[in-house]
Design a protein around this motif. Structure first.
Motif, PDB file in Angstrom:
ATOM      1  N   UNK A 161       0.858  -1.196   0.000  1.00 18.76           N
ATOM      2  CA  UNK A 161       0.000   0.000   0.000  1.00 18.76           C
ATOM      3  C   UNK A 161       0.896   1.249   0.000  1.00 18.76           C
ATOM      4  N   UNK A 162       1.524   1.481  -1.137  1.00 15.08           N
ATOM      5  CA  UNK A 162       2.548   2.517  -1.236  1.00 15.08           C
ATOM      6  C   UNK A 162       1.974   3.931  -1.199  1.00 15.08           C
ATOM      7  N   UNK A 163       0.775   4.124  -1.720  1.00 16.34           N
ATOM      8  CA  UNK A 163       0.151   5.459  -1.663  1.00 16.34           C
ATOM      9  C   UNK A 163      -0.063   5.876  -0.215  1.00 16.34           C
ATOM     10  N   UNK A 164      -0.523   4.927   0.622  1.00 17.59           N
ATOM     11  CA  UNK A 164      -0.756   5.224   2.024  1.00 17.59           C
ATOM     12  C   UNK A 164       0.554   5.541   2.750  1.00 17.59           C
ATOM     13  N   UNK A 165       1.598   4.811   2.407  1.00 23.20           N
ATOM     14  CA  UNK A 165       2.901   5.071   3.021  1.00 23.20           C
ATOM     15  C   UNK A 165       3.418   6.455   2.623  1.00 23.20           C
ATOM     16  N   UNK A 166       3.316   6.792   1.348  1.00 24.49           N
ATOM     17  CA  UNK A 166       3.765   8.105   0.873  1.00 24.49           C
ATOM     18  C   UNK A 166       2.940   9.218   1.518  1.00 24.49           C
ATOM     19  N   UNK A 167       1.665   8.960   1.779  1.00 24.37           N
ATOM     20  CA  UNK A 167       0.806   9.968   2.415  1.00 24.37           C
ATOM     21  C   UNK A 167       1.280  10.308   3.826  1.00 24.37           C
ATOM     22  N   UNK A 168       2.032   9.425   4.458  1.00 24.48           N
ATOM     23  CA  UNK A 168       2.565   9.687   5.796  1.00 24.48           C
ATOM     24  C   UNK A 168       3.802  10.588   5.758  1.00 24.48           C
ATOM     25  N   UNK A 169       4.361  10.818   4.579  1.00 24.25           N
ATOM     26  CA  UNK A 169       5.615  11.563   4.426  1.00 24.25           C
ATOM     27  C   UNK A 169       5.381  13.064   4.384  1.00 24.25           C
ATOM     28  N   UNK A 170       6.427  13.823   4.728  1.00 29.45           N
ATOM     29  CA  UNK A 170       6.345  15.273   4.604  1.00 29.45           C
ATOM     30  C   UNK A 170       6.434  15.657   3.133  1.00 29.45           C
ATOM     31  N   UNK A 171       6.188  16.916   2.840  1.00 29.70           N
ATOM     32  CA  UNK A 171       6.142  17.394   1.453  1.00 29.70           C
ATOM     33  C   UNK A 171       7.452  17.156   0.706  1.00 29.70           C
ATOM     34  N   UNK A 172       8.593  17.325   1.384  1.00 30.21           N
ATOM     35  CA  UNK A 172       9.889  17.110   0.722  1.00 30.21           C
ATOM     36  C   UNK A 172      10.058  15.659   0.278  1.00 30.21           C
ATOM     37  N   UNK A 173       9.691  14.721   1.146  1.00 33.97           N
ATOM     38  CA  UNK A 173       9.812  13.303   0.772  1.00 33.97           C
ATOM     39  C   UNK A 173       8.822  12.952  -0.332  1.00 33.97           C
ATOM     40  N   UNK A 201      15.237 -11.522   7.902  1.00 33.68           N
ATOM     41  CA  UNK A 201      14.661 -10.355   8.554  1.00 33.68           C
ATOM     42  C   UNK A 201      15.093  -9.087   7.834  1.00 33.68           C
ATOM     43  N   UNK A 202      14.309  -8.043   8.024  1.00 34.18           N
ATOM     44  CA  UNK A 202      14.614  -6.725   7.488  1.00 34.18           C
ATOM     45  C   UNK A 202      14.582  -5.720   8.631  1.00 34.18           C
ATOM     46  N   UNK A 203      15.454  -4.731   8.531  1.00 35.32           N
ATOM     47  CA  UNK A 203      15.459  -3.638   9.492  1.00 35.32           C
ATOM     48  C   UNK A 203      15.030  -2.376   8.766  1.00 35.32           C
ATOM     49  N   UNK A 204      14.028  -1.718   9.315  1.00 39.87           N
ATOM     50  CA  UNK A 204      13.503  -0.473   8.757  1.00 39.87           C
ATOM     51  C   UNK A 204      13.831   0.648   9.724  1.00 39.87           C
ATOM     52  N   UNK A 205      14.431   1.717   9.222  1.00 37.16           N
ATOM     53  CA  UNK A 205      14.635   2.934  10.000  1.00 37.16           C
ATOM     54  C   UNK A 205      13.647   3.958   9.469  1.00 37.16           C
ATOM     55  N   UNK A 206      12.754   4.398  10.334  1.00 31.47           N
ATOM     56  CA  UNK A 206      11.708   5.334   9.945  1.00 31.47           C
ATOM     57  C   UNK A 206      11.855   6.574  10.815  1.00 31.47           C
ATOM     58  N   UNK A 207      12.070   7.735  10.178  1.00 33.21           N
ATOM     59  CA  UNK A 207      12.290   8.984  10.910  1.00 33.21           C
ATOM     60  C   UNK A 207      11.074   9.893  10.799  1.00 33.21           C
ATOM     61  N   UNK A 208      10.786  10.602  11.901  1.00 32.72           N
ATOM     62  CA  UNK A 208       9.633  11.502  11.956  1.00 32.72           C
ATOM     63  C   UNK A 208      10.049  12.860  12.497  1.00 32.72           C
ATOM     64  N   UNK A 209       9.424  13.922  11.938  1.00 31.33           N
ATOM     65  CA  UNK A 209       9.611  15.259  12.499  1.00 31.33           C
ATOM     66  C   UNK A 209       8.635  15.432  13.659  1.00 31.33           C
ATOM     67  N   UNK A 210       8.663  16.577  14.329  1.00 31.52           N
ATOM     68  CA  UNK A 210       7.796  16.784  15.492  1.00 31.52           C
ATOM     69  C   UNK A 210       6.321  16.794  15.114  1.00 31.52           C
ATOM     70  N   UNK A 211       6.000  17.026  13.857  1.00 32.49           N
ATOM     71  CA  UNK A 211       4.621  16.957  13.382  1.00 32.49           C
ATOM     72  C   UNK A 211       4.190  15.541  13.041  1.00 32.49           C
TER      73      UNK A 211
END
Length: 144
Positions: free
Chosen positions: A58-70, A125-135
């Motif tokens: 569900x790549x559209x949903x994942x991209x929707x979680x990203x900030x405008x730059x990503x 196994x896979x390791x995912x690093x997911x970074x978030x801003x304060x928003x």
């Protein structure tokens, strides 16, 4: 025999020095405490949600979680092209092995959170690093 003993002593000193140097380098590179603006449970939940989207395709949903730059630099199609090939190799998702959260600062001193999600699959196994801003917008995504 004295030379061998002297050599072993120098070798031991070098080994201890390298261990201390390695420990110092690792300490200097450690993550900071999670900033007060973040709720650790919410970061973990958002990170696993993003990984769930990736696993489910569900790549559209994942991209929707990203900030405008990503979003401007990573389309759902590009994300699909990269993730599908990796997921195909590791097989079916089994379980989350662990989820850990650390705090970081960017070059301008702004706080962000990094969730490290280790997921078990049929063939590894896979390791995912997911970074978030304060928003709580995703500002980084990396998998290995």
């Amino acid at each position: 025999m004295r030379k061998v003993s002297n050599f072993n002593q120098k070798k031991g000193i070098c080994t201890v020095f390298l261990m201390v140097l390695t420990a110092f380098c690792l300490t200097a590179c450690t993550s900071t405490k999670l900033a007060e603006e973040f709720d650790e449970a919410k970061v973990k939940e958002s990170a696993t949600k993003a990984v769930d989207y990736l696993i489910a395709g569900e790549y559209e949903e994942c991209v929707a979680m990203m900030d405008a730059n990503m979003q401007a630099s990573l389309t759902p199609e590009a994300l699909s092209a990269n993730v599908d090939a990796v997921i195909e190799k590791v097989g079916a998702f089994q379980e989350y092995k662990s989820v850990a959260v650390v705090g970081q600062k960017d070059g301008q001193g702004a706080d962000y959170a990094v969730a490290v999600v280790v997921a078990g699959f049929e063939n590894g196994k896979l390791t995912f690093n997911v970074s978030f801003n304060v928003g709580m917008e995703m500002i980084g995504l990396w998998m290995k």
